[in-house]
Design a protein around this motif. Sequence first.
Motif, PDB file in Angstrom:
ATOM      1  N   PHE A   1       3.271  50.138  26.250  1.00 26.59           N
ATOM      2  CA  PHE A   1       2.277  51.136  26.669  1.00 26.59           C
ATOM      3  C   PHE A   1       2.775  51.913  27.885  1.00 26.59           C
ATOM      4  O   PHE A   1       2.334  53.026  28.137  1.00 26.59           O
ATOM      5  N   ALA A   2       3.699  51.331  28.642  1.00 21.52           N
ATOM      6  CA  ALA A   2       4.248  51.975  29.831  1.00 21.52           C
ATOM      7  C   ALA A   2       5.710  52.348  29.632  1.00 21.52           C
ATOM      8  O   ALA A   2       6.474  52.501  30.577  1.00 21.52           O
ATOM      9  N   ARG A   3       6.127  52.548  28.375  1.00 22.31           N
ATOM     10  CA  ARG A   3       7.547  52.724  28.064  1.00 22.31           C
ATOM     11  C   ARG A   3       8.194  53.947  28.716  1.00 22.31           C
ATOM     12  O   ARG A   3       9.402  54.006  28.833  1.00 22.31           O
ATOM     13  N   GLU A   4       7.417  54.923  29.134  1.00 25.91           N
ATOM     14  CA  GLU A   4       7.968  56.106  29.786  1.00 25.91           C
ATOM     15  C   GLU A   4       7.711  56.121  31.294  1.00 25.91           C
ATOM     16  O   GLU A   4       7.923  57.149  31.942  1.00 25.91           O
ATOM     17  N   ILE A   5       7.263  55.010  31.840  1.00 32.56           N
ATOM     18  CA  ILE A   5       6.949  54.950  33.269  1.00 32.56           C
ATOM     19  C   ILE A   5       8.084  54.239  33.997  1.00 32.56           C
ATOM     20  O   ILE A   5       8.409  53.092  33.688  1.00 32.56           O
ATOM     21  N   THR A   6       8.677  54.925  34.952  1.00 33.43           N
ATOM     22  CA  THR A   6       9.682  54.300  35.814  1.00 33.43           C
ATOM     23  C   THR A   6       9.650  54.967  37.169  1.00 33.43           C
ATOM     24  O   THR A   6       9.276  56.130  37.309  1.00 33.43           O
ATOM     25  N   GLY A   7      10.004  54.211  38.197  1.00 36.01           N
ATOM     26  CA  GLY A   7      10.027  54.730  39.551  1.00 36.01           C
ATOM     27  C   GLY A   7       8.646  54.957  40.129  1.00 36.01           C
ATOM     28  O   GLY A   7       8.469  55.739  41.046  1.00 36.01           O
TER      29      GLY A   7
END
Length: 190
Positions: free
Chosen positions: A181-187
């Motif tokens: 669900f958070a696969r595009e969240i980084t940093g």
Amino acid sequence: MAVEEDVEKLIADAVEFGGGKLDVIVNAAGVICLQDLMYIKPEEVERLFSINVGGTVNMLKHGLKVLEGQKSGNFITVSSIAGRDGMNMLQAYSASKAAAKMAAPYGVRVNSILPGIIRTAMWEEILDGMANEWNPDVKNTITPEQREELWNASVKSMIPMGHAQQAEDIAWATVFMASDFAREITGECL
């Protein structure tokens, strides 16, 4: 996890336990310092930075080595709202941003979770520090009623929703950040 050899062994053991793969690393080790800057002792500064900063750096260094090598994975560090909300402790935030930038080309996500107020042993220490005006040489004894007043005032002044979090709230945030669900969240800092 301030001792680098311990971190190396922990990561190696986790990879072995995972059958040669490591999907998620959650770095939640940390301590608090209750001494005001004007009273802080050198050994307390050393302890604080060794665990909170050195431990995080060691986990990033050895954990990212594995995650980048397998070109996947998730590194989540549990910090504090103190890192974001002006308590002059931006190390975890800065480390998460730098690590995310470095790890992203390898398909590795790096994020931080910044809990608010949870009634833990660490917060009991904070209440003692508040009662003693952050001076380690002052030893005020406070009643259970005064302790509750300090706790309630802290929650009211620091938490917009007016109630403290529970440990489960942080666990669910960690599960979310580790999931697809958070696969595009980084940093990011949640």
